[in-house]
Motif scaffolding. Sequence first.
Motif, mmCIF file in Angstrom:
data_model
loop_
_atom_site.group_PDB
_atom_site.id
_atom_site.type_symbol
_atom_site.label_atom_id
_atom_site.label_comp_id
_atom_site.label_asym_id
_atom_site.label_seq_id
_atom_site.Cartn_x
_atom_site.Cartn_y
_atom_site.Cartn_z
ATOM 1 N N LEU A 245 0.836 -1.211 0.000
ATOM 2 C CA LEU A 245 0.000 0.000 0.000
ATOM 3 C C LEU A 245 0.875 1.268 0.000
ATOM 4 O O LEU A 245 0.561 2.239 -0.695
ATOM 5 C CB LEU A 245 -0.916 -0.015 1.227
ATOM 6 C CG LEU A 245 -1.896 1.157 1.309
ATOM 7 C CD1 LEU A 245 -2.874 1.135 0.132
ATOM 8 C CD2 LEU A 245 -2.661 1.130 2.632
ATOM 9 N N LEU B 299 2.084 1.648 -3.501
ATOM 10 C CA LEU B 299 1.003 2.039 -4.425
ATOM 11 C C LEU B 299 0.567 3.498 -4.196
ATOM 12 O O LEU B 299 0.368 4.247 -5.163
ATOM 13 C CB LEU B 299 -0.205 1.114 -4.245
ATOM 14 C CG LEU B 299 -0.034 -0.307 -4.804
ATOM 15 C CD1 LEU B 299 -1.200 -1.198 -4.405
ATOM 16 C CD2 LEU B 299 0.073 -0.257 -6.333
ATOM 17 N N LEU B 300 0.434 3.842 -2.912
ATOM 18 C CA LEU B 300 0.030 5.241 -2.655
ATOM 19 C C LEU B 300 1.127 6.223 -3.042
ATOM 20 O O LEU B 300 0.846 7.331 -3.498
ATOM 21 C CB LEU B 300 -0.343 5.419 -1.173
ATOM 22 C CG LEU B 300 -1.656 4.782 -0.752
ATOM 23 C CD1 LEU B 300 -1.990 5.141 0.698
ATOM 24 C CD2 LEU B 300 -2.810 5.187 -1.648
ATOM 25 N N PHE C 121 0.581 6.395 -6.787
ATOM 26 C CA PHE C 121 -0.670 6.981 -7.310
ATOM 27 C C PHE C 121 -1.155 8.213 -6.547
ATOM 28 O O PHE C 121 -2.084 8.870 -7.002
ATOM 29 C CB PHE C 121 -1.791 5.934 -7.317
ATOM 30 C CG PHE C 121 -1.551 4.828 -8.308
ATOM 31 C CD1 PHE C 121 -1.582 5.079 -9.677
ATOM 32 C CD2 PHE C 121 -1.272 3.537 -7.883
ATOM 33 C CE1 PHE C 121 -1.353 4.057 -10.584
ATOM 34 C CE2 PHE C 121 -1.045 2.525 -8.792
ATOM 35 C CZ PHE C 121 -1.074 2.771 -10.159
ATOM 36 N N LEU C 122 -0.580 8.478 -5.378
ATOM 37 C CA LEU C 122 -1.108 9.613 -4.616
ATOM 38 C C LEU C 122 -0.022 10.662 -4.307
ATOM 39 O O LEU C 122 -0.108 11.790 -4.780
ATOM 40 C CB LEU C 122 -1.744 9.114 -3.314
ATOM 41 C CG LEU C 122 -2.389 10.198 -2.445
ATOM 42 C CD1 LEU C 122 -3.539 10.868 -3.178
ATOM 43 C CD2 LEU C 122 -2.899 9.608 -1.123
ATOM 44 N N PRO D 263 2.140 12.093 -7.520
ATOM 45 C CA PRO D 263 1.431 13.066 -8.366
ATOM 46 C C PRO D 263 1.057 14.343 -7.619
ATOM 47 O O PRO D 263 1.216 15.443 -8.152
ATOM 48 C CB PRO D 263 0.170 12.310 -8.799
ATOM 49 C CG PRO D 263 0.450 10.876 -8.563
ATOM 50 C CD PRO D 263 1.437 10.806 -7.447
ATOM 51 N N VAL D 264 0.569 14.167 -6.367
ATOM 52 C CA VAL D 264 0.127 15.359 -5.628
ATOM 53 C C VAL D 264 1.315 16.264 -5.330
ATOM 54 O O VAL D 264 1.256 17.480 -5.557
ATOM 55 C CB VAL D 264 -0.602 14.948 -4.325
ATOM 56 C CG1 VAL D 264 -0.826 16.168 -3.437
ATOM 57 C CG2 VAL D 264 -1.928 14.306 -4.667
ATOM 58 N N VAL E 144 -6.256 2.779 -3.266
ATOM 59 C CA VAL E 144 -5.457 2.874 -4.492
ATOM 60 C C VAL E 144 -6.309 3.335 -5.660
ATOM 61 O O VAL E 144 -5.911 4.228 -6.425
ATOM 62 C CB VAL E 144 -4.784 1.512 -4.797
ATOM 63 C CG1 VAL E 144 -4.106 1.550 -6.165
ATOM 64 C CG2 VAL E 144 -3.770 1.174 -3.722
ATOM 65 N N SER F 102 -7.167 6.932 -5.157
ATOM 66 C CA SER F 102 -5.991 7.787 -5.451
ATOM 67 C C SER F 102 -5.770 7.893 -6.950
ATOM 68 O O SER F 102 -5.515 8.981 -7.478
ATOM 69 C CB SER F 102 -4.733 7.186 -4.801
ATOM 70 O OG SER F 102 -4.880 7.147 -3.418
ATOM 71 N N TYR F 103 -5.904 6.740 -7.613
ATOM 72 C CA TYR F 103 -5.697 6.741 -9.071
ATOM 73 C C TYR F 103 -6.710 7.657 -9.749
ATOM 74 O O TYR F 103 -6.339 8.485 -10.592
ATOM 75 C CB TYR F 103 -5.809 5.307 -9.609
ATOM 76 C CG TYR F 103 -5.831 5.249 -11.114
ATOM 77 C CD1 TYR F 103 -4.674 5.519 -11.853
ATOM 78 C CD2 TYR F 103 -7.011 4.963 -11.795
ATOM 79 C CE1 TYR F 103 -4.703 5.488 -13.240
ATOM 80 C CE2 TYR F 103 -7.047 4.929 -13.185
ATOM 81 C CZ TYR F 103 -5.883 5.193 -13.895
ATOM 82 O OH TYR F 103 -5.916 5.180 -15.267
ATOM 83 N N THR G 237 -6.105 11.402 -8.872
ATOM 84 C CA THR G 237 -4.876 12.068 -9.355
ATOM 85 C C THR G 237 -4.666 11.880 -10.861
ATOM 86 O O THR G 237 -3.590 12.176 -11.379
ATOM 87 C CB THR G 237 -3.639 11.516 -8.612
ATOM 88 O OG1 THR G 237 -3.577 10.095 -8.816
ATOM 89 C CG2 THR G 237 -3.706 11.812 -7.135
#
Lengths: 251, 223
Positions: A18, A21-22, A25-26, A29-30, B34, B37-38, B41
């Motif tokens: 996790l 992955l975060l 994907f989180l 990008p942020v 996930v 978030s995907y 974002t």
Amino acid sequence: MHIDWWTLALEAVNFLILVWLLQRFLYKPVMGIVARRRQDVDATFAEAEDARREAEAEAMTYQEKITALDKERLEMIRTVRAQIEEERKKLLAGARQEADELLSKQRQAIAAERAGALAELREGAADLAVSLARTLLREATTVSVAETFLERLRQRFLELSDAEKARLLGPAKGQTVLRVVTAPALTDAQRRRWQERLSESIGGQWTIEFGADEDLVAGARIHFPAASLEISWGSALKEARKELVGDESAA
Amino acid sequence: MEFASLSTRVLFHIGFVPISEAIVTTWVIMAVLVLGSYLATRKLSVRPGLGQALIELVVTGIAGQIEDALKRPAAPFLPLIATLFIFLVVANLSLQLPGVTAPTARLETAAALALIVFFSGHVYGIRSRGVKDYLAYYLKPSPLLLPLNILSELTRTLSLTVRLFGNIMSHQLIIALLLTIAGLLIPIPIMALGILIGLVQAYIFSVLATIFLGAAVGAFEAH
């Protein structure tokens, strides 16, 4: 209560996956977009800063230009003032010179006028004196005085040299008239007596005419063909007047 | 009688590996996080909308908390600490859903997270200071304190585990008991309190993890 080790291990692995992955994907990008925004903001600030510096530089340039213009303006004012001062001095000098010339001319004119007035006054005084003397002498004159002057005139003629006599008498081509003018006028007896005496003194055949002229005041004048001889108070007064006027003007 | 919440409930097996209910719930939570978030974002913009602004607020808020606590850039610590906080919030609040048992109400999950913090501390410490300096840290202020320092490491991991597990599990037990004894509507205030407990426990666990990591990298040592 017991611990399931499989669950524990799988939960640990799950969490680590996790996290990955975060992150993928989180967070990435942020944080990426936040960083990009910050970059944009920084770039905007940098642009603003550049613009500010540019504006400051431009303001400084303008300030320098203004200072230069001020300097130029002051220089121009100084130059113009100097020119004006020079021009003023020139004008003042010219005006002063003109005034001096005018004053000098006026002084000369006044002096001339004064001299003229003085001369006129002198002439007037002389005329008055001569006129007074003439009047007084006329009143005091008697017929015998004219004879005295005539005698003196005859004596003067006799004292002349032959050349002078000849010049007075002239070529005498036919003209044989002498004119005797006296003041006061001679009586007939006196005229006859003086005709003889003068004919005898001059010599030759002369016709003598007698006349009177009050201008002589007291005296006699003989008009010869070429010239005349005169002894009189009139001519003395004229000479005196001339001398009086001339002397005064000389003074 | 063993209490249901304290025993592992295996739902199925993958090969010889037993898959418990907590694992499945964790997978669901992971999938939600996930996928969320995907989707959130996918189209990030420099000019954010409301959703993006909220996500940015959460992430940058956590990063800010880390920086405030450690006085150093948050980037190396952000993935672990932020994931801990977000996972714990969602996991703790999942017990509010009917029929769902929060994974954090399981001792294994709490222990797994505490162990990850424990080992992460060593990894971060060694990466930050080097092996020698990091090990020397256990000899300070005196080599005599080495056993106590090691004990401290172990006990704080144990305390992290027990605090999280105890709070969430006990709260879930209370709700279960109240539902059994009092009926349907009575546990609602306790469930509302459960939201607060879930958030507070997530915050406490994350803050303590941050402090442990900070201590490992020497963030609180006087230079």
